[in-house]
Design an enzyme around this catalytic site. Structure first.
Site, PDB file in Angstrom:
ATOM      1  N   ASP A  33     -63.618  30.176  13.269  1.00  0.00           N
ATOM      2  CA  ASP A  33     -64.611  31.081  12.714  1.00  0.00           C
ATOM      3  C   ASP A  33     -63.966  32.035  11.712  1.00  0.00           C
ATOM      4  O   ASP A  33     -62.860  32.516  11.909  1.00  0.00           O
ATOM      5  CB  ASP A  33     -65.266  31.877  13.849  1.00  0.00           C
ATOM      6  CG  ASP A  33     -66.304  32.852  13.344  1.00  0.00           C
ATOM      7  OD1 ASP A  33     -67.284  32.384  12.729  1.00  0.00           O
ATOM      8  OD2 ASP A  33     -66.125  34.063  13.552  1.00  0.00           O
ATOM      9  N   HIS A  60     -61.458  32.115   6.332  1.00  0.00           N
ATOM     10  CA  HIS A  60     -60.928  32.669   5.097  1.00  0.00           C
ATOM     11  C   HIS A  60     -60.395  34.086   5.282  1.00  0.00           C
ATOM     12  O   HIS A  60     -59.683  34.591   4.416  1.00  0.00           O
ATOM     13  CB  HIS A  60     -62.000  32.660   4.003  1.00  0.00           C
ATOM     14  CG  HIS A  60     -63.269  33.285   4.446  1.00  0.00           C
ATOM     15  ND1 HIS A  60     -64.207  32.600   5.185  1.00  0.00           N
ATOM     16  CD2 HIS A  60     -63.767  34.530   4.277  1.00  0.00           C
ATOM     17  CE1 HIS A  60     -65.219  33.406   5.437  1.00  0.00           C
ATOM     18  NE2 HIS A  60     -64.982  34.578   4.917  1.00  0.00           N
ATOM     19  N   ASP A  78     -75.672  29.807  10.779  1.00  0.00           N
ATOM     20  CA  ASP A  78     -75.603  31.085  10.075  1.00  0.00           C
ATOM     21  C   ASP A  78     -76.769  31.282   9.116  1.00  0.00           C
ATOM     22  O   ASP A  78     -76.961  32.391   8.601  1.00  0.00           O
ATOM     23  CB  ASP A  78     -74.301  31.168   9.275  1.00  0.00           C
ATOM     24  CG  ASP A  78     -73.079  31.241  10.169  1.00  0.00           C
ATOM     25  OD1 ASP A  78     -73.162  31.908  11.215  1.00  0.00           O
ATOM     26  OD2 ASP A  78     -72.056  30.619   9.837  1.00  0.00           O
TER      27      ASP A  78
END
Length: 1641
Positions: free
Chosen positions: A659, A662, A760
């Site tokens: 999760d 980045h 999401d």
């Protein structure tokens, strides 16, 4: 009807079963060979009496040139496959080739180059487990000694990221060349390799270092690469497990908290199983924080207590594991689970004992200004909630823009002014001024005068605790600078005050600068927070929040404010410097705008700003960001805690989803994923990345071993974009090229997990329409990658199932959800289809935009050539409620229809099939979806039962045409098609041929080998080369093949095609004009085969090719390029092997560099009708020359035919490299004798032109001819016999007319003697036919020639200022610029290279005379009065040796005004223009090479060092010193300026970098390095220079070396693209290296 339906049912069942090899084996349809590839046959192939079916083909008229765009352009207005792979669907980015061999079988061999300084992290190579990887050095490493390391473990060892081992190196033959004592490889070619068998999953690092550099580990690598080995997912019971291919993954996400108690999970999870998913993605299963967000974990080491069967109970990981294991073993469903590494819930109790694990005011003081700002915003928000700001225009309900304007004013004037953030960065000016005054009063008066330029040396040093006005300065330095004399101060007190005031002003300016900078950040921050308020409370497209609460605060909260309730800002500020600051913790979140995803945004940043101060973070107020530090020792508990968390997850699940990847520090994720892989080596790692850069994505993929990156179909804004995403995220183009292990692996894009909806995102019902759910799911299912969805999509849930807010539970299978719910039935069919496509090898993809709302996707099998075509009618917006069928062009494909796999559509129940749904009503307890829609689904039906197509198919040649009858919005239809029986047989034949060529075995290969083994060099040259002019010269009407929209290929032979294919195939550039031409017709195949009939020896090869191409002409056109490449490349390899077999051992057993250069020599040596050698004497010794001899072209394409083909000097400069070293002595003998027959005026002609029309205007060709005879005698078997060969003189006397062959014969040594005698005697002559007939540019004096020998030095000389008799022969031709008739480089007098060649020839003649092999011992001449002068060869040579250094070397003591360079050898001696003698040019190394004994070794080395410094270029040698005023580096023959130095290319030899001289330069350096003790370093330097030549040889379409380049190796458009003497000279360098033993790897 019953009978027909029953028959169809069993045919369908049988066809499905036949897809499985085991079942077919039971029925005896295939041999039980476990190694045999899976052969997928159509139903007609399996049932007796049925014809084989045919695959669809695009119509040939649909072709366009390639588009230069990063993304694929989906073609509009063509068939379902149309011209598959054409320019419109080919992405110019490199697309990974599947590991499929020549005929689509998987190959396990991959070749990847490793290069110096390569940005390895940004380049991705994906390989399958079990692959064999060959790592090759790139051409840039030539000459270096390198050691190769990898962290891929040795067999039987476990992977440890930081543990590297040395790898062995092997020759191309497979022989190992490295050892324990010498693990390095000397890179003398790119064909050496290191082999690694990849049997472990993960991403592995390879790096090399140079032997001479210290070993500093991977961090000090000189070059590196990463290789990803894909993991294997296994499901099923132990002992009977099956593998889920990555491209077969169908993953459904479930929000674990919505599954309820663990004992109720099975019926809820069964929904995924029944819908055809084979992987379930679970959000975290651990204890959640107070927000109940799925990703805010309170305790990473405890299972969520809500999973307990009763309130207050507990669930263990072992209990959870039982459920997951059942899914895996009994259902065949794998699982992955999120791991959250970046943050933990605010309520995490372990933080109380370990607050150092967070970014807080205590652990990170640089965050204190941002925290104080956050506190100010919080105070303002609290005041708004209380209504305290309503009187100033900011009410409790903020819903207008004027409220925001008032709020902005209040923030700036009332709240920021309370905290004065800038003071945390400033210094206390008055404190420093007072301290300064105190100090200066106690010190001696200064001696320095105030110097304002030094004031900037005093800068503020930030207080590490970020206290107010606590920044410091270098006070002692300030005293030194500011305690100074001022001219306007006349007493000490005034000086004190002046100095203090100056310091104060400077410190004030520093503070002011900081205040302005910080205020800029604060202005930006206020704008950002107001933007957030505007979206949440004011904007029409926002949620329009009214309340102010903890959940909906006015301003986003960036820090925890533990213990601050009821405190003033002053008190809060004081607390942040105390222990209370440990719990003022920074929240995690998203960073707005552009930021470096590779950098942890919470770390201290360069400068004063950070995302917290600038308010660039979309903060998650329920979680705090974790601070790992750089290593476990920085936060021991956190690293241990998170390691246990990740290991537990890896033990239970088959994979993890990283999760917020980045924002995860790379070193942290590396460490934790390594720990996870120790538990589960086949860990499937999924991650979400939003870097907007493939290269940056690759850094994460490479470093972390990410298997699949999440990609979202919902990001598409229309059907065109959605189709592009389907193409981009998987597969190769239909008709893609088969992998060729001889070509380097193309880099990859990251594997995708492509979801129609992620958890999401909001439901597509909210963004598009409910009718788009089915077609978008259909398009996603056709992507050749992993696919997935979110629970609720298939059940038509029309809203976002929110990870924070949703608390209702999922429904159970059979209780609210079944196969009739939503689109469940269709989704199951699509998921099963997706899996079958991957498992059956449908690895090629084509996307066709049939209509603005209709997309067709084709998946094609490169082995069976079956295709599946899915047509989806999307509905991004709501259609007309009563919409009928959309008019779409028919679906066309080449082949026959096997079956309709499925037809599905979604409509509203009632009389308006596409009406908008009524407002949705949520069930208060469970997650429910729309129920007013109905799904129509038919599976595996004949065309007669179709409701989408007309029930009658039409044939158009080999094409089948299906007309749409009822293609409405929301409809999906998928069909399976096969090839016709004829093409099926052709495919079988092509498969046999291609496999035979690839393996080098089998009947087809044996036939070809037998044909090719009979070919000699001449025939091989015709088969491989022949440029356009040479082909035309044959007189058969031939020319180079002209590819529409591309142009003519450089060679008519196979090399012309292979040069393009080697560029096209690794990139799968099916939009290249070559591929378009192949799809359009058979012209290219016919051309290749037919042209060979013009060569008698190649007629059998022509017949073989015609027969081989025949089946290729009769398959669907979109498949022609890939098979064409397989065949042509296979034949090419056989021809190349034959070339090598005919070569001497030095080449045959040498490296590929040497072999490539030797192959290049064939380009220049061919039979040319318009450029034959002169006729020979009938009395010539055998073997006698043929009627039409091989001649040597100076260069291609400019010097390929006619009188311009055969140049005297070019021929003999290139003769040794191109003919002696390649063993072509007989043909070389004919050339030597043929040119000897033309001797006139003691000279060999410049241009041969058949001998009768030769032009004798060069002074150097005769010396190169003499030197070549010397080399021939020394190198050739029985070479001495050439001296007595009969030479039929064409001009036995200077004024003689041309004699017929055999009319006047002499022995070769007589002709040689005559050449020497004429020079010794001296001769003045005028060229015959002088004038414009032979040279339209030369002035009259230029036709007058003079040659002779200097009586004192023995140097040969000649020429005048109006001609140019050496290789630097450019004659000016521009009347406009005034250089017409003026040679740029006359080089009259004694040219330096001629002296070396003359000396070498004389020593050769001396040795022949001393051995009585010739009847001569010297020369004599008569003087004007008849007196005779005799010199023996020895005397003559000695005279030259005695004078060479004296007259050519320019010593350091040279005092002449013309000697602008010292320690060089002059370019000439005795030139009319005396200054040209002293020019530094590239000619002297020739003398150093051919006559090294002429030179003092130390002087020679000094001169060569000067050449290295001034005139050595990347590929060639500068023809003039760049410091010379005549230097002009760039040659342009079309220059029509008035600049006489460059007009019409006058600077041809005045700077441009010629390639052939670098060969002699390098050879000279090797010779004198050995003499002077510099050999080892010179060998290494030589190899490094040759890197550019190897690169050029590998990449030039001409597969040769150019004539010249412009400045610093730049491309020269007027140069021959391949030049004989360039290739020959470099081959001689390699031979010299070989002779020194320097080519041993």
């Amino acid at each position: 009807m019953l009978s027909e339906g029953f028959h169809w049912f069993w045919r369908s069942v049988l066809q499905i079963l036949m897809r499985y090899q085991f079942f077919r084996w039971l029925l005896g349809f295939i041999e039980p060979d476990k190694n045999a590839p899976l052969q997928i046959e159509s139903e007609e192939e399996q049932l007796p009496g049925k014809k084989k079916q045919h695959q669809h083909q695009p119509p040939p008229e649909q072709h366009r040139p390639a588009e230069k765009s990063e993304s694929v352009v989906i073609r509009t207005g063509a068939s379902a496959m149309g011209n598959a792979g054409s320019a419109e669907i080919v992405s110019n980015q490199i697309i990974r080739r599947r590991e499929i061999s020549t005929m689509g079988k998987e190959t396990d061999s991959h070749s990847i180059p490793i290069n110096e300084g390569q940005n390895a992290e940004h380049v991705l190579y994906r390989l399958k487990r079990g692959s064999k990887l060959s790592v090759h050095p790139d051409a840039a490493l030539l000459g270096r000694k390198i050691l190769l390391y990898t962290n891929y473990p040795a067999e039987g060892q476990k992977f440890v990221r930081t543990e590297y081992r040395l790898l062995n190196w092997n020759l191309s033959s497979g022989k190992q060349i490295s050892s324990v004592m010498h693990p390095e490889a000397h890179v003398v070619d790119t064909d050496i390799y290191s082999l690694v068998e990849l049997n472990l999953s993960g991403t592995f690092h390879f790096y090399f270092r140079y032997l001479e550099r210290p070993d500093t580990g991977a961090a000090g690598a000189d070059g590196a690469l990463y290789v990803q080995v894909e993991p294997t997912l296994h499901v099923g019971p132990p002992g009977a497990q099956k593998t889920i291919p990555l491209d077969s993954v169908r993953c459904q996400t479930v929000l674990t908290k919505l599954l309820g108690p663990l004992n109720t999970w099975e019926p809820k999870l069964r929904v995924a199983k029944e819908a055809g998913y084979n992987v379930i993605h679970f959000t975290p299963v651990q204890e959640l924080g107070g927000s109940r967000s799925c990703y805010s974990l309170r305790d990473q080491l405890k299972v969520n207590s809500h999973f307990a069967n009763q309130k207050g109970g507990k669930v263990t990981f072992e209990e959870l594991e039982k459920v997951i294991k059942k899914c895996r073993q009994e259902w065949g469903v794998a699982s992955i689970c999120d791991i959250v590494l970046n943050h933990t819930a605010n309520e995490s109790e372990w933080l109380l004992q370990h607050p150092d694990a967070t970014y807080s005011c205590a652990t990170c003081p640089y965050l204190r200004p941002a925290f104080l700002l956050d506190a100010a915003f919080a105070a303002c928000g609290a005041d708004i909630a209380e209504g305290s700001l309503e009187h100033v225009g900011v009410p409790q309900v903020i819903d207008q823009e004027c409220h925001l304007e008032a709020l902005k004013y209040q923030l700036h004037t009332s709240y920021l002014s309370k905290v004065n953030i800038h003071e945390l960065y400033q210094c206390d000016v008055m404190k420093y001024v007072n301290d300064f005054m105190t100090q200066v009063r106690t010190r001696e008066p200064p001696k320095n005068v105030a110097n304002e330029s030094r004031f900037q040396e005093i800068q503020l040093v930030q207080d590490p605790e970020y206290r107010r006005l606590a920044s410091t300065i270098n006070f002692e330095l300030a005293l030194e600078i500011f305690n100074a004399f001022h001219g306007d101060c006349f007493d000490e007190e005034s000086r004190f005050r002046k100095c203090a005031e100056t310091l104060r002003r400077h410190l004030d300016s520093l503070n002011d600068r900081i205040r302005a900078e910080v205020q800029g950040y604060l202005n930006y921050a206020v704008d950002n927070v107001l933007a957030g308020v505007r979206y949440e409370r004011v904007q029409g497209d926002g949620p329009k929040v009214k309340e102010i609460s903890e959940k909906h605060s006015v301003f986003m909260v960036y820090f925890t404010h533990t213990g601050t309730e009821g405190k003033s800002l002053t008190e809060i500020e004081a607390d942040m410097y105390t222990q209370a600051g440990r719990f003022f913790m920074a929240h995690n979140g998203w960073v707005m705008g552009s930021s470096d995803p590779l950098r942890d945004f919470a770390e201290e940043q360069p400068g004063r700003a950070n995302v917290y101060l600038k308010r660039e973070l979309i903060s998650w107020g329920d979680s705090v960001k974790l601070r790992f530090g750089r290593k476990p020792e920085d936060s021991p508990y956190l690293w241990k805690h998170m390691t246990e968390y990740v290991e537990t997850t890896a033990r239970i699940f088959d994979g993890v989803r990283l999760d917020n990847c980045h924002s995860t520090p790379l070193h942290v994720a590396e460490f934790l994923l390594d720990a996870a892989r120790k538990i589960n080596p086949e860990l499937y790692v999924v991650a979400e990345l939003f870097t907007n850069s493939d290269a940056t994505d690759n850094v994460f993929v490479n470093r972390l071993g990410i298997t699949s990156l999440i990609r979202e179909a919902l990001s598409a804004w229309d059907s065109h974009e959605q189709g592009r995403l389907v193409y981009r995220y998987g597969g190769v183009p239909v008709g893609g090229f088969y992998a060729n292990s001889a070509r380097h692996e193309a880099s990859s894009v990251a594997h995708a997990l492509f979801l129609d909806l992620t958890h999401d995102n909001p439901s597509p019902v909210e963004k598009r329409s409910v009718y788009d759910l089915l077609p978008s799911a259909g398009l996603v299912s056709m992507a050749c990658c992993a696919t997935g969805s979110n629970r609720g999509y298939d059940e038509l849930v029309p809203h976002h199932i929110h990870v924070v807010d949703e608390e209702r539970l999922y429904q159970e299978w059979g209780k609210g959800v079944d196969s009739k719910s939503g689109i469940m039935g269709a989704k199951r069919a699509l998921n099963i289809l997706h899996g079958q496509l991957a498992e059956e090898g449908f690895s090629q993809v084509y996307v066709d935009q049939m209509d603005p709302n209709v997309v067709a996707v084709t998946r094609h099998s490169p082995t069976t050539h079956q295709s599946v075509i899915l047509v989806a009618h999307t509905a991004f917006g709501y259609p007309n409620p009563n919409a009928g069928a959309t008019g779409v062009r028919p679906l066309r494909f080449e082949g026959v229809l096997d079956e309709i796999i499925l037809e599905a559509s979604l409509t509203m129940q009632g009389d308006k099939p596409f009406d908008r749904p009524a407002p949705f009503k949520k069930d208060p307890n469970v997650i429910n979806g729309f129920t007013q829609f109905q799904l129509s689904l038919q599976e595996h039906i004949p065309l007669a039962k179709s409701t989408v197509f007309q029930t009658q198919a039409y044939a158009d040649g080999n094409n089948t045409v299906l007309n749409f009858a009822n293609l409405r919005p929301g409809t999906v239809v998928a069909i399976r098609v096969s090839v016709h029986p004829g093409p099926r047989a052709n495919f079988d034949k092509l498969q046999s041929i291609s496999n035979s060529l690839r393996r080098g075995t089998g009947e087809e290969w044996a036939q070809l080998q037998d044909i090719v083994s009979k070919l000699d060099f001449v025939a091989l040259s015709g088969a491989l080369f022949n440029c356009d002019q040479e082909e035309r010269d044959m007189g058969n009407g031939g020319s180079a093949y002209d590819i529409p929209n591309f142009g003519r290929i450089v060679y008519c032979g196979l090399q012309g095609f292979v040069s393009l294919l080697t560029e096209i195939s690794p990139k799968n550039d099916l939009g290249h004009p070559l591929c378009n031409n192949l799809r359009d017709g058979n012209w290219m195949m016919d051309y290749i085969a037919d042209r060979l009939t013009s060569f008698e020896d190649l007629k059998p090869l022509s017949a073989w090719l015609k027969a081989t191409f025949e089946p290729l002409k009769n398959i669907p056109r979109y498949l022609v390029p890939c098979y064409f490449d397989a065949i042509v490349s296979g034949v090419y390899n056989v021809l190349i092997n034959q070339v090598n077999e005919l070569m001497p051992d030095f080449i045959k057993n040498g490296h590929s560099f040497t072999q490539s250069l030797a192959l290049s020599t064939l380009q220049f040596l061919s039979v040319c009708k318009s450029a034959n050698l002169p006729g020979f004497s009938h009395a010539i010794s055998p073997p006698k020359p043929p009627k039409q001899c091989v001649t040597l072209s100076a260069g291609l394409p400019h010097f390929s035919t006619g009188y311009m083909r055969c140049w005297g000097r070019d021929t003999f400069i290139a003769l040794r490299g191109s003919m002696f070293l390649t063993g072509r002595y007989n043909e070389a003998r004919y050339i030597i004798i043929g040119f000897g027959q033309t001797l006139r005026h003691g000279l060999i002609p410049n241009l041969l032109d058949g001998g009768n029309r030769s032009r004798f205007n060069c002074r150097d060709a005769v010396w190169w001819w003499m030197y070549s005879i010397k080399q021939y005698v020394e190198d050739a078997p029985k070479g001495i016999e050439i001296l007595k060969d009969k030479v039929s003189r064409i001009f036995p006397y200077d004024d003689a007319e041309a004699h017929a062959p055999g009319a006047f014969d002499q022995l070769l040594y007589d002709v040689m003697q005559e050449a020497l005698q004429v020079h010794f005697q001296g001769l003045q002559y005028r060229e015959r036919n002088a004038g414009r007939e032979i040279d339209e540019h030369m002035v009259d004096q230029g036709f007058n020639n003079h040659i002779g020998v200097h009586p004192e030095t023995g140097f040969v000389y000649g020429g005048n200022n109006f001609n140019c008799g050496t290789w630097m022969d450019k004659m000016g031709s521009s009347q406009k610029a005034g250089n017409k008739g003026r040679p740029s480089t006359p080089r009259d007098g004694s040219a330096v290279e001629l002296i070396g060649l003359q000396y070498a020839s004389l020593r050769f003649m001396q040795s022949l005379a001393e051995k009585d092999l010739i009847p001569y011992s010297g020369v004599e001449r008569k003087g004007p009065s008849g007196e005779k002068t005799k010199w023996t060869y020895k005397e003559w040579a000695d005279r030259i040796k005695d004078n060479f250094e004296k007259f050519f070397f320019v010593s350091e003591s040279e005092t002449g005004s013309l000697a602008n360079k010292k320690l060089i050898y002059k370019d000439s001696y005795g030139a009319t223009q005396s200054w040209t003698d002293f020019q530094l040019r590239c000619n002297f190394p020739i003398t150093l090479t051919v006559a090294p004994e002429l030179c003092n070794p130390q002087n020679a080395w000094r001169a060569l060092e000067q050449a290295r410094k001034y005139i050595q270029g990347p590929l060639g040698m500068k023809t003039l010193d760049p410091e010379d005023w005549n230097y002009r580096a760039n040659y342009d023959n079309s220059n029509d300026s008035t600049d006489c130095t460059v007009a019409h290319g006058a600077n041809y030899h005045q700077g441009p970098e010629w390639v052939w001289p670098i060969g002699f330069y390098l050879r000279a350096r090797l010779i004198f390095a050995k003499k002077c003790g510099h050999l080892d370093e010179t060998i290494a330097e030589t190899w490094s220079i040759l890197r550019n030549h190897l690169r050029e040889l590998q990449t030039s379409h001409w597969r040769g070396l150019p004539e010249l380049t412009n400045d610093n190796g730049a491309y020269c458009g007027d140069s021959c693209r391949t030049q004989a003497w360039s290739v020959a000279a470099i081959l001689e360098v390699l031979y010299d290296l070989h002779s020194l033993g320097a080519d041993v790897a």
